[in-house]
Design an enzyme around this catalytic site. Structure first.
Site, PDB file in Angstrom:
ATOM      1  CD  GLU A 215      31.346  35.442  31.684  1.00  0.00           C
ATOM      2  OE1 GLU A 215      32.566  35.339  31.181  1.00  0.00           O
ATOM      3  OE2 GLU A 215      30.742  36.293  31.275  1.00  0.00           O
ATOM      4  CB  CYS A 249      39.247  31.505  32.265  1.00  0.00           C
ATOM      5  SG  CYS A 249      38.824  33.267  32.795  1.00  0.00           S
TER       6      CYS A 249
END
Ligand code: NAD
Length: 461
Positions: A215, A249
């Site tokens: 991720e 993010c």
């Protein structure tokens, strides 16, 4: 932070493997109890969690609850509600070449898993994958970020209190500890963090062919066209960009504005920032700080790479940078090539949506993309022409917060996905089993069969 030696980590991995092989982690009851325990761990320690997040990142209570605590509770609840169904073997159809047999798949746990977390949502990003690890019947070693020491320490204390280390354990530490962990005979690695470290993790995993989920991050574009509801767009974009001071993010990294609405959007956006954070966001207790000196100085550097349209002030002592709009002077400067990960927002202008599509597809595939439009054609064009991990139309961040949408990147923004059932799938090997009948036997497959090839050609065409 205690010292983690190779010996202590070897011992831990060995103990977890023995525990996993005993089979106890596999039953539905065990998994449900372990998830109940996780729910209790979060609920009973809310004040401690909020305190650690305030100390490490100056997270406000509302923000910390929504993005770290509430998020986890929702994921646990959803997982417990559906776990029985997810665990059931899934029957598959029988091909005509396989008449008489039955096929099914079983989701089996990998075994000893490692979950490495970053610092920006240090509690949630450590425990959200753990929900998947437990649900799928694995053991887990958690490695929190060394950049958020209070949260790392708290995670260590809480996991020790709620779980046996042979099942779930925290290993605190930095790069060296991670290197020792990555050198272990693990069964699965779940990594959340930056692209460069993602490459290191993948390289380490490749030595033992350990399956991984990565991720990662990158530059997520935000596009506002001339049909967008400007006030609503400004609110939703400011929320996505400045939550956690931009250290998210999937925060919009830069914004592309249609030339007809550029100025009115900027004016509206400035008003929204004032409504959210007041005239002086640096003094606002609810506005997050930058995690450390290195990131603060990196972000300060971007302020000289264009014309400041709004904001631009910072405070060295509290390590805060106010929400800032900048018109970059050059698209090849770091503010337009690095992942910003802070409250600085480069503003670009376009006339035709094709220009934006071309700009984005020439760069690494983004983790997220946001488009503000009510024009269906534009939506269709952007969604079908740009590859990105996931995104929202007329919103930001919200696609991450539903357990029904898998969350993950593509290309440089990541490999694999999780949340909801996808977390269960990520931490499981999907094992295929064919159960053949003994009632009859097709002899045409054997090498001595007469007309064997003729029949095979009829069946397999
Ligand atoms: P990072 O990659 O620096 O660190 C992540 C983890 O890797 C930490 O636990 C750290 O100890 C470890 N690590 C750091 N350097 C290492 C090395 N050389 N070898 C082995 N391990 C090492 O990331 P970060 O700065 O903590 O987090 C920010 C990044 O994470 C951003 O790029 C952001 O986009 C990304 N991120 C992605 C998601 C997502 O869900 N896709 C979520 C949050 C953050």
């Amino acid at each position: 932070m205690k010292d983690n030696t190779k010996e202590s980590i070897d011992k831990l991995v060995h103990a977890q493997r023995t525990y996993f092989r005993s089979g106890v982690t596999r039953s539905y009851d065990f998994r449900m109890k372990a998830l109940n325990n996780l729910s209790k761990l979060v609920r009973n320690n809310e004040a401690k969690i909020l305190h650690a997040l305030k100390t490490d990142l100056n997270k406000s209570e509302a923000e910390a609850y929504t993005t770290e605590i509430g998020f986890l509770l929702e994921e646990i609840r959803h997982t417990q509600k559906h776990l029985k169904k997810w665990m059931e073997p899934k029957k598959v159809k029988t091909a005509k070449t396989h008449i008489g047999s039955k096929g099914y798949t079983i989701a089996e746990p990998y075994g000893v898993t490692l979950i490495i977390a970053p610092w920006n949502y240090p509690f949630q990003l450590q425990l959200a994958p753990l929900i998947g690890a437990i649900a799928a019947g694995n053991t887990a070693i958690l490695k929190p970020s060394e950049l958020t020491p209070q949260t790392s320490k708290l995670l260590d204390e809480l996991i020790k209190e709620y779980y046996h280390p042979d099942f779930i354990a925290v290993v605190e530490g930095g790069v060296e500890t991670n290197q020792i962990l990555l050198d272990q005979p693990l069964d699965y690695i779940f990594f959340t963090g930056s692209v460069p470290v993602g490459k290191i993790v993948m390289e380490a995993a490749s030595k033992r062919l350990i399956p991984i989920t990565l991720e990662l991050g990158g530059k997520s574009p935000c596009i506002v066209d001339e049909t967008a509801d400007l006030k609503l767009a400004a609110k939703r974009i400011a929320f996505g960009k400045f939550t956690n001071a931009g250290q998210t993010c999937i925060a919009p990294d830069y914004i592309y504005l249609h030339k007809n609405i550029r100025q009115p959007f900027i004016e509206t956006f400035k008003e929204v920032i004032k409504e959210f954070y007041g005239e002086n966001p640096l003094q606002n207790e609810e506005f997050g700080k930058i995690v450390n000196d290195r990131h603060f100085n990196r972000l300060k550097g971007y302020l000289s790479e264009g014309e400041i349209l709004f904001g631009g002030r910072y405070d060295e002592i509290s390590e805060k940078i106010e929400p800032t709009l900048i018109a970059p002077s050059d698209t090849s400067s770091p503010v337009m090539t690095d992942e910003i990960f802070g409250p600085i927002f480069p503003v670009m202008e376009y006339e035709n949506i094709d220009e934006v599509i071309e700009f984005v597809v020439e760069r690494p595939k983004p983790l997220a993309l946001y488009l503000f439009t009510i024009n269906k054609e534009t939506e269709e064009k952007v969604v079908s022409n740009i590859s990105f991990g996931g995104g929202s139309i007329n919103d930001t961040l919200m696609h991450i917060a539903t357990p029904y949408l898998p969350f993950g990147g593509v290309g440089e923004s990541g490999i694999g996905s999780y949340h909801g059932e996808s977390s269960f799938v990520a931490f499981s090997h999907n094992k295929s089993v064919l159960n053949q009948t003994n009632k009859f036997d097709f002899s045409f497959r054997y090498p001595n069969a007469k007309l064997g090839l003729k029949i095979i050609k009829k069946l397999m065409k």
